[in-house]
Scaffold this motif. Structure first.
Motif, PDB file in Angstrom:
ATOM      1  N   LEU A   1      -8.106  15.457   5.306  1.00 44.44           N
ATOM      2  CA  LEU A   1      -9.198  14.942   4.359  1.00 44.44           C
ATOM      3  C   LEU A   1      -8.358  14.064   3.500  1.00 44.44           C
ATOM      4  CD1 LEU A   1     -11.466  18.018   3.979  1.00 44.44           C
ATOM      5  CD2 LEU A   1     -12.063  15.973   5.535  1.00 44.44           C
ATOM      6  N   TYR A   2      -8.596  12.536   3.587  1.00 48.62           N
ATOM      7  CA  TYR A   2      -8.174  11.793   2.568  1.00 48.62           C
ATOM      8  C   TYR A   2      -9.173  11.391   1.569  1.00 48.62           C
ATOM      9  CZ  TYR A   2      -4.043   9.982   5.410  1.00 48.62           C
ATOM     10  OH  TYR A   2      -2.803  10.092   6.178  1.00 48.62           O
ATOM     11  N   ASN A   3      -8.861  11.221   0.381  1.00 46.54           N
ATOM     12  CA  ASN A   3      -9.865  10.596  -0.607  1.00 46.54           C
ATOM     13  C   ASN A   3     -10.970  11.754  -0.871  1.00 46.54           C
ATOM     14  OD1 ASN A   3      -8.896   7.885  -1.211  1.00 46.54           O
ATOM     15  ND2 ASN A   3      -9.682   7.480   0.845  1.00 46.54           N
TER      16      ASN A   3
ATOM     17  N   TYR B   1       5.692  14.095  -2.632  1.00 48.25           N
ATOM     18  CA  TYR B   1       7.076  13.292  -2.624  1.00 48.25           C
ATOM     19  C   TYR B   1       6.921  12.429  -3.920  1.00 48.25           C
ATOM     20  CZ  TYR B   1       8.332  15.082   1.827  1.00 48.25           C
ATOM     21  OH  TYR B   1       8.872  16.121   3.063  1.00 48.25           O
ATOM     22  N   ARG B   2       6.090  12.830  -4.967  1.00 42.49           N
ATOM     23  CA  ARG B   2       6.036  12.145  -6.159  1.00 42.49           C
ATOM     24  C   ARG B   2       6.186  13.208  -7.170  1.00 42.49           C
ATOM     25  NH1 ARG B   2       0.628   8.392  -5.374  1.00 42.49           N
ATOM     26  NH2 ARG B   2       1.230   7.455  -3.214  1.00 42.49           N
ATOM     27  N   ASP B   3       6.322  12.436  -8.509  1.00 43.72           N
ATOM     28  CA  ASP B   3       6.783  13.708  -9.587  1.00 43.72           C
ATOM     29  C   ASP B   3       6.025  14.705  -9.757  1.00 43.72           C
ATOM     30  OD1 ASP B   3       8.853  11.877 -10.293  1.00 43.72           O
ATOM     31  OD2 ASP B   3       8.000  10.738 -12.017  1.00 43.72           O
TER      32      ASP B   3
ATOM     33  N   SER C   1       1.165  -1.298   0.092  1.00 44.33           N
ATOM     34  CA  SER C   1       0.054  -0.039  -0.031  1.00 44.33           C
ATOM     35  C   SER C   1       0.957   1.107   0.087  1.00 44.33           C
ATOM     36  CB  SER C   1      -0.856   0.156   1.150  1.00 44.33           C
ATOM     37  OG  SER C   1      -1.830  -0.892   1.408  1.00 44.33           O
ATOM     38  N   SER C   2       0.465   2.534  -0.671  1.00 46.69           N
ATOM     39  CA  SER C   2       1.062   3.614  -0.163  1.00 46.69           C
ATOM     40  C   SER C   2       0.993   3.904   1.180  1.00 46.69           C
ATOM     41  CB  SER C   2       0.817   4.586  -1.350  1.00 46.69           C
ATOM     42  OG  SER C   2      -0.621   5.011  -0.854  1.00 46.69           O
ATOM     43  N   GLY C   3       1.821   4.907   1.564  1.00 47.93           N
ATOM     44  CA  GLY C   3       1.586   5.539   2.899  1.00 47.93           C
ATOM     45  C   GLY C   3       1.933   4.467   3.951  1.00 47.93           C
TER      46      GLY C   3
HETATM   47  N1  SAH Z   1      -2.455   4.005   2.914  1.00 41.55           N
HETATM   48  C1  SAH Z   1      -2.409   5.432   2.349  1.00 41.55           C
HETATM   49  C2  SAH Z   1      -3.945   5.964   2.122  1.00 41.55           C
HETATM   50  C3  SAH Z   1      -4.716   5.362   0.916  1.00 41.55           C
HETATM   51  S1  SAH Z   1      -6.174   6.146   0.520  1.00 41.55           S
HETATM   52  C4  SAH Z   1      -1.660   6.161   3.304  1.00 41.55           C
HETATM   53  O1  SAH Z   1      -1.113   5.822   4.485  1.00 41.55           O
HETATM   54  O2  SAH Z   1      -0.965   7.462   2.824  1.00 41.55           O
HETATM   55  C5  SAH Z   1      -5.847   7.340  -0.886  1.00 41.55           C
HETATM   56  C6  SAH Z   1      -5.611   8.693  -0.200  1.00 41.55           C
HETATM   57  O3  SAH Z   1      -4.226   8.839   0.298  1.00 41.55           O
HETATM   58  C7  SAH Z   1      -5.502   9.636  -1.615  1.00 41.55           C
HETATM   59  O4  SAH Z   1      -6.642  10.083  -2.147  1.00 41.55           O
HETATM   60  C8  SAH Z   1      -5.046  10.804  -0.806  1.00 41.55           C
HETATM   61  O5  SAH Z   1      -5.997  11.615  -0.115  1.00 41.55           O
HETATM   62  C9  SAH Z   1      -3.990  10.298   0.020  1.00 41.55           C
HETATM   63  N2  SAH Z   1      -2.648  10.101  -0.457  1.00 41.55           N
HETATM   64  C10 SAH Z   1      -1.937   9.132  -0.668  1.00 41.55           C
HETATM   65  N3  SAH Z   1      -0.836   9.205  -1.167  1.00 41.55           N
HETATM   66  C11 SAH Z   1      -0.488  10.605  -1.082  1.00 41.55           C
HETATM   67  C12 SAH Z   1       0.379  11.566  -1.584  1.00 41.55           C
HETATM   68  N4  SAH Z   1       1.478  11.147  -2.167  1.00 41.55           N
HETATM   69  N5  SAH Z   1       0.206  13.005  -1.755  1.00 41.55           N
HETATM   70  C13 SAH Z   1      -0.897  13.396  -1.188  1.00 41.55           C
HETATM   71  N6  SAH Z   1      -1.992  12.573  -0.938  1.00 41.55           N
HETATM   72  C14 SAH Z   1      -1.790  11.131  -0.798  1.00 41.55           C
END
Ligand code: SAH
Length: 289
Positions: free
Chosen positions: A167-169, A203-205, A80-82
């Motif tokens: 606020l995510y998503n 932290y992405r392109d 997963s990201s994050g």
């Molecule tokens: N597991 C991930 C979240 C997944 S939900 C985490 O812990 O970050 C997906 C949401 O995460 C996206 O809609 C956005 O709101 C946020 N997100 C994830 N990566 C991001 C990034 N690099 N920059 C900004 N928002 C990010």
């Protein structure tokens, strides 16, 4: 061979902010499964591995596949990201495994490790200053799996509780009214000029950072790769940075570091009859008798 399931969060961008353990865990994995955008972000770490790219709405399929492979003795990473536990794969994985009779740490066939990562709110906050130095909460505005009235209730509570809100998503092509509704709820509790940060692809392109206000929050481009931070009633912008005070200025003169009259270090803040911190005039320098 006992199988292993690694639930890995690789941070906001996947390189500089990937933890050592996440890097090692990806290296250890024989099979890597993830959403195709995420696989692309860590592609250089995947050479020689069996890789499964899946679409957005196939999370449960991903979990079943990962568990089946782990039960067959493989070391499988779900990425997963994050952080994998923040709106990530850790939740659905644990739910499915529990349903399928996995015995947790006692299970003889499959061990599971959750590898923590830097979640979006941390990455995003670091790009705009110090917006999270007081109590904050995260709310996902996605109503794909959560009923909107539940989300609305949480936004309302976060507003009333004066939390900094991440606020995510926040918005997608098909979810286009929720952000406006959220702004309107928060405006009942906060001034229109409350600082707001809108950060895309931290932290992405295509990283893009906007500092704006609650009133203007919906006049900017917001998409699926955006996280929005809404300040609390004390948040301000100075030197181009979003700052949420921890409360030092309630007790100290922050320039001279003198403690204010009537206050004591390491003791609860002393309040007047109206509930405001006493001692506007700085008195004794910190540490002085
Ligand atoms: N597991 C991930 C979240 C997944 S939900 C985490 O812990 O970050 C997906 C949401 O995460 C996206 O809609 C956005 O709101 C946020 N997100 C994830 N990566 C991001 C990034 N690099 N920059 C900004 N928002 C990010």
């Amino acid at each position: 061979m006992k199988g292993k399931l690694l639930l890995i969060g690789f941070g906001p961008g996947a390189d500089a902010h990937l933890t050592f353990r996440a890097r090692d865990a990806i290296a250890e994995a024989q099979v890597v499964i993830g959403y195709s955008t995420y696989i692309k972000l860590i592609e250089d770490l995947l050479e020689g591995k069996e890789v499964h790219r899946k679409g957005m709405s196939e999370e449960l399929d991903r979990v079943h596949l990962a568990y089946d492979l782990a039960r067959a003795g493989k070391i499988v990473a779900l990425v997963s990201s994050g952080d994998a536990g923040v709106y990530g794969m850790a939740g659905p994985t644990m739910e499915v495994l529990a349903e399928r009779g996995w015995l947790g740490d006692e299970d003889p066939e499959v061990s599971v490790e959750v590898v923590p990562g830097v979640t979006a709110v941390n990455g995003v906050a670091s790009l705009v200053g110090a917006p999270l130095t007081h109590d904050f909460c995260t709310i996902s505005l996605s109503d794909l799996l959560t009923p909107w009235p539940v989300i609305e209730r949480r936004v309302e509570a976060a507003g009333a509780g004066d939390f900094v809100v991440a606020l995510y998503n926040p918005q997608s092509k098909r979810r286009d009214w929720q952000l406006t509704a959220t702004r309107d709820i928060l405006l009942k509790h906060r001034a229109p000029e409350t600082p707001v940060a809108i950060v895309k692809s931290a932290y992405r392109d295509r990283q893009h950072v906007v500092l704006t206000t609650l009133a203007e929050m919906c006049s900017h481009e917001v998409g699926m790769l955006t996280t929005i931070l809404v300040g609390n009633t004390n948040t301000y912008v100075a030197a181009g940075k979003m700052i949420t005070p921890r409360g030092y200025a309630n007790k100290y003169d922050v320039l001279t570091t003198a403690i204010k009259a009537g206050q004591k270090p390491l003791r609860s803040l002393v309040l007047d009859d109206e509930g405001r911190p006493v001692g506007d005039a700085p008195a004794v320098a910190r540490g002085a008798p």
